[in-house]
Structures are given as C-alpha cells and as structure tokens.
Design an enzyme around this catalytic site. Structure first.
Site, short mmCIF file in Angstrom:
data_model
loop_
_atom_site.label_atom_id
_atom_site.label_comp_id
_atom_site.label_asym_id
_atom_site.label_seq_id
_atom_site.Cartn_x
_atom_site.Cartn_y
_atom_site.Cartn_z
N GLY A 96 0.82 -1.21 0.00
CA GLY A 96 0.00 0.00 0.00
C GLY A 96 0.85 1.25 0.00
N ASN A 97 0.22 2.38 0.21
CA ASN A 97 0.96 3.65 0.29
C ASN A 97 0.32 4.57 1.32
OD1 ASN A 97 -1.04 5.46 -1.12
ND2 ASN A 97 -0.69 3.96 -2.75
N ARG A 98 0.95 5.72 1.54
CA ARG A 98 0.56 6.60 2.64
C ARG A 98 -0.52 7.60 2.30
NH1 ARG A 98 4.08 6.07 6.83
NH2 ARG A 98 6.17 5.32 6.35
N SER A 99 -1.11 7.50 1.12
CA SER A 99 -2.13 8.48 0.76
C SER A 99 -3.27 8.49 1.78
CB SER A 99 -2.69 8.15 -0.63
OG SER A 99 -3.80 8.98 -0.91
#
Ligand code: CTP
Ligand code: CA
Length: 231
Positions: A33-36
């Site tokens: 995943g990512n930090r958005s």
C-alpha cells in the site's frame, strides 16, 4: 447570488474523482500500500458538491474521512478495481480528476492462502506494472470532457519539481496537472499542500500554500474557466 459565485458554479456538471491509495494484495491478509490519506480527493469532492456538481467519488484506502454531503461514494481496493470503476464512471462524467495514489506495480501472483514463514529464506516478491489509468482515461476521453491529473514530485540533482511536472503533463496528455512539491513532510498526511496548476498551453499557475480545501477551490476555478471557454 454573487456574480463570481455564478461564474464558479458547477451546476449541471458531473464530476468523477478518485481518491486515496490502492492496495495490491499479496495473499488474503497482506498487501502493498501507500501513505495516501485521500484528504485532497475528498476536499475536491466536497468543494465540487458545494458548487453544485453531481459528484461521484471513487475511493481506495483512506484515513477515516466522512463522506462529503451529497457525494456518491464507490469503494475500491486495488489499482485494477479502481481502473474498472473509473472507466464506468468516466463514461458519464464531464470532468474526471485522478487524485488517487495508484500503486505503480502489483504482485504478479496472488496466493490463495496465507504465505507461511516456514521453509527458510522467503522468495522475492515478483511485481508487474499496473495499468496507467490516467493515460487510459485520456485516450477514452469523450468530446468536451476535461481530465485532471495529479503529480507529487520531489525534484533531484538534475531535475526540478517543475520540470518533472511539465514532462508528466506531456506524458499523460491530460488537460490540467496539479503539481505538488513533496518531501520534508510536505503533502502526504498533511492538512496543507503547495504547488502549481500546469496546462498544455504552457500556463503555470502557482497554488498558494494553504489547506487542501483551498487547493481544491483553485482546481475547480481552473476547471470552470476551461469548461466555460469550450462552450
Ligand atoms: N496514475 C494512474 N495510474 C497509474 C499511476 C498513476 O492513473 N498506474 C495517475 C495518478 O492518479 C496521478 C497521475 O497519474 O493523477 C500521476 O501519478 P504519478 O504516480 O505521479 O505518475 P507515474 O506515471 O506513476 O510516474 P512516477 O514514476 O513519477 O510515479
Ligand atoms: Ca507512480
């Protein structure tokens, strides 16, 4: 109604906005995943709805955000799911905004069972490229449809944030690129944002440092101006 409010109205306009980060599954319990946080996309949805637009918000993983009043929410997980949802929604939209943080790669294979640590060293995770949704939406663009992309750049020794943004705008072929300078705690998971609005005619409008709602207003001002021009 003040004349400038009329000028900025999105009454009768259907906008499709993607927000948040995608999650690319490795097995039934794990993902890349990512930090958005999704805050910028949600702010865009809220402001568009306040200006009278019909808003469809396609959201990946986000922080715990309230769905803005009057907005239709579609939830997605992976980049491929986001792509399918955006194509569906964009077919009926006057404006499309890709504010989502789409994973560039996904695991080649999804294991149906939980990966176990038994058996020595782990296998490396093989990745494959995800489709470029923005590029696809641009090639499927309906007549008169306006497509907005986002870019978050840091710049490096050889290339500035603006130069990366200009190159990305050309590569994507969208009508507006919202360029954010990131790094040093800028943009991600923050309330504030700073950057430029780039368009293919070469115009580069700075977006003053401020809350994501203010960035959203700047984006919709620019979109409204272009919608009015093209009528
Ligand atoms: N985007 C997309 N599909 C992808 C990747 C990105 O639609 N697979 C969209 C994003 O939502 C954003 C824009 O493209 O609107 C720019 O995303 P960005 O990650 O900055 O661009 P990339 O082409 O992935 O380039 P980079 O190598 O800099 O990550
Ligand atoms: Ca990327």
């Amino acid at each position: 109604v003040r004349p400038d409010a009329l000028k900025r109205s999105l009454e009768g306009v259907h906008v499709a906005i993607s927000a948040g980060g995608t999650r690319e599954a490795l097995d039934p319990v794990r993902f890349i995943g990512n930090r958005s946080s999704g805050k910028q996309g949600y702010a865009l949805a809220r402001v568009a709805a306040q200006r009278g637009a019909r808003v469809t918000l396609v959201a990946g993983n986000t922080a715990d955000l309230a769905t803005p009043a009057g907005v239709d929410l579609v939830r997605v997980g992976s980049a491929v799911e986001l792509r399918d949802a955006m194509h569906k929604v964009a077919a009926d939209a006057d404006v499309v905004v890709m504010a989502a943080a789409v994973a560039d790669f996904r695991p080649v294979s999804l294991t149906g069972h939980k990966i176990k640590k038994t058996g020595g060293d782990p296998d490396p995770i093989a990745l494959t490229k995800n489709p470029d949704i923005l590029v696809e939406l641009v090639s499927a663009r309906r007549t008169g449809q306006l497509i907005v992309g986002f870019a978050a750049e840091t710049g490096d020794e050889t290339t500035s944030v603006l130069d990366y943004g200009r190159a990305k705008l050309r590569r994507k072929g969208c009508d507006l690129l919202v360029l954010n300078a990131v790094g040093d705690g800028k943009a991600f998971e923050q309330e504030d944002n700073a950057g430029w609005l780039l368009s293919p005619d070469g115009s580069e409008t700075p977006i003053p440092h401020g809350p994501k709602t203010q960035v959203a207003s700047a984006v919709w001002d620019a979109v409204t101006a272009r919608l009015t021009e093209s009528q």
